[in-house]
Each structure stands twice: as C-alpha cells, then as structure tokens.
Design a protein around this motif. Structure first.
Motif, PDB file in Angstrom:
ATOM      1  N   ASN A 396      -2.919  -6.415   2.314  1.00  0.00           N
ATOM      2  CA  ASN A 396      -4.353  -6.729   2.250  1.00  0.00           C
ATOM      3  C   ASN A 396      -5.047  -6.431   3.582  1.00  0.00           C
ATOM      4  N   ARG A 399      -8.741  -6.179   4.201  1.00  0.00           N
ATOM      5  CA  ARG A 399      -9.480  -7.441   4.146  1.00  0.00           C
ATOM      6  C   ARG A 399      -9.762  -7.969   5.554  1.00  0.00           C
ATOM      7  N   ASN A 454      -7.477 -16.688  -1.568  1.00  0.00           N
ATOM      8  CA  ASN A 454      -7.761 -15.424  -2.248  1.00  0.00           C
ATOM      9  C   ASN A 454      -6.914 -15.284  -3.516  1.00  0.00           C
TER      10      ASN A 454
END
Length: 641
Positions: A396, A399, A454
């Motif tokens: 991720n 992000r 998340n």
C-alpha cells in the motif's frame, strides 16, 4: 495516599506547566511555531527542566537552590496559564473545535489509572527496574548532601552522565516523602501515561489529513502498548523507569516540528520557531538518554531525503525543495566527515557476532561489511506481526507517498542498521549491544493503525473476495500480537507475559519485611549478600550492595568462602551481612526470555554454604544478629574487641 498525591502534583507540574505557559507566552508575542499542542507542552517542560539542571550542575549550584528556583518557575507557569484561561472566558474560546480533543487525553489518563490499579507495575526481581532504582537512590543521596551530583563538563552532561532523569523522581520523592515502593508505581503510571498522551498528539499530527486521524491515533497507542519492546519485554511496562521513556516525548516533538518546517516556505522567523526548538530538544534528549538524540538526528536526515524526492513531484503535499535539499547535503557531508574522522581515530569495538552479520573486510574506502543480524534482536523487536505490517506497507506504499515520517521511518534501515558505513561508524563509538535499538525508529505501529482501519472498512465490502481478504488481514493483525508457540525460534515473541500482572512471589513484596527493616536503619551501610538480593536492596533502600546488575561482576564483594580460617570477613567491619535462604518460585519471564535464569533466585544458595553459617554462629560478638525472619538474617559486622 497524601504522599502519592503530592508526588503526582510535583512530577506532573514539572512536566506540563512550564511548556504550557511558554506556548501561551509565545502566542502573545506572536512567535508561532509548529502546531504540536500538548505534545509540545510536555516536551518543552521536560527540556526546560533538563537543560536547567545541566546548567546548574555545571556551575555547582546547590540542590535546594535549584529546587526552589524551579518551583518558582512552575508556580509562575501556573499563574500564566490561569491568567490566559480567565481572559479567554469572555471570548467563549472554550467552545472552539480544539476543546473536545482533551476528552481523549483524559480518557487515556483514566484507562492508564485503571490499568495501574488492577495490574500494577512490573517489579519482578531481577528486572531492569532495580538497576534504574539504584540510580534513583544515588540521586536521593546527592540531594541529602544538597548536591546535584559531581559537577560535570558539558561534554559529560550531554552524554547522560548526570542522571538528570533520576533526579526528577528524587525531587518529587523528597517533596512528597514517598517511599521507594510508592515511587515505582507513581513513576510507572506517570511516564507511561504522559508518553501515551504524547503519542496520541504526534499520531494525530502525522495523520492530520485523514478524517480518521483520531481513531488512527488511538489505535497507534493500542499497538504501541501491545507490541513495542523486545523479546517478551513490553516497552510501556518493563522500561517505564528507564530514561528513554520520557526522552521519546522530546524525539516525537522534534520530529513534528521538523516536518512542519519542511512543509513551509522558508522564513527568517522559522529559525526561531522551528530550528532552535529542535536544537534545544536534541540537547535535552542527549542529556537524558543520548539514544533519542541520535534518533532525532537520524530521522531528520531520513525525512529530509524523503522530502527532497517528494518535492520533485508536482502532486501531493507542498515541500520546500531547497530547504530539504540543503539539509540533506549538509547531513551527508557531516556523516562523511564523522565517518572519516572515526576511521582514522577509533578502533572498532569487538563484535558480538550473534548480534551482527559480518561479510568481509571490504576494500578501499569500504568498511568491514557488517550489518545487524536480522534473525536475532531485529525479529525480537519486529516479530511476525511487524513483518506482516511491513509487507502490507509496501503493498500500500502509494497510500503513504505524502507522509514523510512514515516513508522515512519505514525505509530508515537502509541508512542505519543495514548500512555498513553507519554500522562501522557506530561500532567505533559504541559497542554492538545497542545497534538493535535502531529498530525502534520503525513506525510500524502508526502504519498498522492506519492499515487496520483501512482494511476494517473493507470487511463490509460487497465483493466476497474483498471481505475474506480484509477480514483475514484484520484477524492476523490481532492474533499475531498474542503468544504463539511454534518451532521457528525467534518468531513467537509476544509482550503479553510482561503486560500481564506480575507474580507477587517474584517481586519485592516477597521481601517487604526485610526492606522495611533496612529502611528503618538511620545510617546507610554497605551490604554483603548474594547479587540477586543485593540488586533489590540497592534499588529499594538507602543501603548499597556492590555488584553488576544481578550478577557478580567485577564490583562484587565476595563473602562466601570454602575456608573461613583466615577470617576473610574481618576487613568488612561496619558492613551489613545478609544471608538469604528464603525459597522463591521459578520465573516464567526468565524461562521465556532467557534474560535471566528461570531458577535465578534458587541459584543463590551457592552463596550460602554451611561453612558460612558455622562461621557466623561461632563469632556472635563480631557478627551481631540485628534481624531475622523466614530464612533471612541481617548481621552487623562489628569491630573486634
């Protein structure tokens, strides 16, 4: 109860009020720095105390003068704060959006209070607690002599030689007349709580762009509390009396100010509002615990490099390219100079090869290729839980492209313990024992908090595959925090054993009667006893038994012999001799961690052979029995008539 309340009032006032007052004063004269809130108040208060102590120690100021002066500073701070509050009432500033934030810190204080009342402090003997208590007792002895310790040079003061942290507890103890056992509980509660509050505000700052920033900050606290540490030792329980605990508030505050500096256009006022505070926080951190000062320097470099590369992008957060580039270049030149000087003037310390990996001697300008052994202390700090977070972070990574702290922190191993140049320099100034502590720079707990939320949101996804995947991640992020039995050595570390309640039979309560008797004696004495009992006595009483932590070490005064005919104990006239045959249960933490033996207490019987007891009974005039209870005898070694 009264002494406990007075201790908390003194301790918390020193660590909160001066910094809060400074924030009010700076706003009044329009010197506005980074918005670090309560974190800044705690860090500024602590830094002010530390730097004032160092200056007073350097000039040989008496302890009473320092205490009275700082008491005046605290009182004046309270006046400034109350004045600001009363002035704000007509303006109805209590209804601003920032006020609800205080509900969470108050909640943290309440939860920490309940934990302290139900679980209590980790006080198993021979934990590191008693080593720090020994330094606290040294501080108390100095205060009794109206001294802040031996006056030191600024070089010594800024390498934590003064024990300034321990004097803070000693001042509060002196003010409140709290006992050593009370101080354990009160400092444990205070340091843990203040750091958790600081973590909340720091996490809230680095995730301020997210609408879930408060939830992420709270989860960061939870993950830090459950996971931070090494082996089975929880940082937030086992190390609360260590100087590194409060020093982390200085680290977090300095980093928050540094990020704020890089995210703003350069202005001359920034030197006063950003760079000078960072420098002062770094100096204070070095005086308390030089490790955190090193953390500030390393992360400043890592964040500057990350900021420069981020500034090359036209999207995302605004970064001042020239500030970040200039700082990165200066940091690189400083490191090259330090490395070159170190290679020329210092030899490397002997390596503990189980802590490090050696790949050869290198060539030309390359150092001996040495990095941290990832199979030992690294995995004990990070654990399987941390490895999972690391994998998820890289999955991720987009992000976090705008989050300087997280990017810099997660990639910091490339510049520190996996960088042979850094490790080589480190080993020329310190030993290999503490290289692993650079693992504490990894912000895996903050990343985990954001990822948990998340993935938790995706648990209710319409797609079955997404729900299963997200649910699996959420479940693993919880389960991997728990003790796991497996065949892979090094992967089963959990902090649960030291977060849980301590077996009272293994703590100082087992020797409460002995401690009370020793504290009833008016004059401090040198003590001959086994290293384990001496470890506890040196931390809880005014008396001192020389030893190296809970092992014999080079300072240990031998009193156990096979043959007493030469009367070897005669030279210890005036000492107390304490024999201990009181039985103790085995240590679960000792068995799990290997930091001490499972049967550490029961091993002490080797110090008490039959010949010793025969010798003591044969000379009752020379060895006067002062106190005896349940296998423990206290003798005073007297002069020969």
């Amino acid at each position: 109860m009264i002494s406990s309340m007075l201790f908390l009032v003194a301790y918390w006032s020193v660590l909160i009020l001066p910094g809060l007052a400074l924030s009010k004063i700076f706003k009044k004269v329009k010197i506005n720095g980074a918005n670090v809130g309560v974190l800044g108040s705690i860090a500024a208060s602590y830094a002010l105390y530390v730097l004032a102590f160092c200056i007073c120690n350097y000039f040989g100021v008496h302890a009473d003068t320092f205490q009275n002066t700082f008491s005046l500073i605290v009182f004046s701070s309270l006046v400034v704060i109350l004045s600001a509050i009363f002035k704000s009432i007509p303006k109805r500033q209590f209804h601003s959006d920032s006020i609800p934030d205080f509900k969470i810190p108050i909640g943290i204080v309440l939860v920490s209070s309940i934990y302290q009342l139900v679980i209590g402090s980790y006080n198993e003997v021979p934990s590191d607690l008693y080593s720090h208590l020994g330094r606290y007792q040294d501080a108390l002895r100095s205060l009794e002599q109206n001294s802040l310790g031996q006056p030191l040079s600024f070089t010594q003061l800024l390498t934590q030689k003064s024990g300034v942290f321990y004097y803070l507890a000693a001042f509060a103890s002196r003010f409140s007349d709290a006992s050593s056992t009370q101080v354990i509980e009160l400092v444990d509660f205070s340091n843990r709580t203040l750091l958790l509050v600081a973590v909340f505000y720091f996490a809230k700052r680095i995730f301020e762009g997210s609408k879930y920033c408060r939830a992420i900050a709270l989860l960061s606290i939870a993950f830090l509390s459950m996971h931070m540490g090494i082996s089975v030792f929880s940082f937030f329980r086992y190390y609360t009396f260590a100087p590194s605990m409060l020093a982390l508030t200085l680290y977090f505050c300095a980093i928050a100010i540094g990020i704020d500096y890089l995210e703003k256009r350069f202005h001359p006022k920034a030197i006063f509002s950003h760079l000078i505070p960072i420098a002062l926080l770094t100096l204070a951190a070095a005086a308390v615990h030089i490790q955190e000062a090193m953390f500030i320097g390393i992360m400043a470099i890592c964040i500057s490099i990350a900021a420069f590369f981020r500034s090359l992008s036209k999207s995302g957060v605004v970064i001042n390219r020239y500030q970040s580039l200039s700082f990165s270049v200066l940091a690189l030149l400083a490191f090259v100079a330090l490395y070159s000087y170190s290679v020329e003037n210092f030899a490397r310390t002997p390596n503990a090869h189980w802590r490090l990996w050696d790949f050869g001697k290198g060539f030309w300008f390359l150092p001996q290729l040495t990095v941290l052994n990832l199979k030992n202390q690294f995995i004990q700090v990070v654990t399987l839980w941390g490895l999972l977070v690391y994998v998820l972070f890289f999955l991720n990574i987009q992000r976090y492209k705008n989050n300087l702290f997280l990017i810099a922190g997660m990639l910091s191993p490339l510049l520190t313990f996996l960088n042979p140049f850094f490790v080589d320099t480190f080993l020329r100034h310190y030993n290999s024992t503490t290289v692993w502590r650079l693992c504490y720079l990894l912000p895996i707990h903050f990343v985990a908090a954001d990822l948990f939320i998340n993935y938790f949101k995706k648990v209710s996804s319409e797609k079955l595959g997404n729900r299963i995947y997200a649910s699996s991640i959420v479940a693993m992020m919880v389960l991997l925090l728990l003790p796991i039995l497996n065949t892979w050595q090094g992967a089963h570390f959990s902090r649960i054993p030291t977060i849980s309640r301590t077996n009272s039979e293994l703590g100082h309560e087992r020797y409460k009667d002995l401690v009370n008797f020793l504290n009833s004696l008016e004059e401090p004495k040198q003590v001959l006893t086994d290293p384990m009992l001496g470890y506890m006595i040196s931390g809880l009483t005014q008396h001192e038994a020389l030893r190296q932590k809970f092992t014999r070490g080079y300072r240990f005064k031998r009193f156990s012999y096979y043959d007493y005919s030469p009367k070897q104990l005669d030279k210890f006239t005036g000492h107390l001799l304490i024999s201990n045959t009181r039985t103790m249960p085995n240590s679960t933490v000792g068995a799990l961690s290997g930091h001490w033996s499972e049967k550490e207490w029961n091993n002490t019987h080797y110090y008490y052979p039959d010949a010793l007891f025969e010798h003591l009974s044969e000379r009752p005039d020379f060895f006067k029995l002062l106190w005896s209870s349940n296998g423990v005898n206290v003798y005073e070694i007297r002069k020969k008539k």
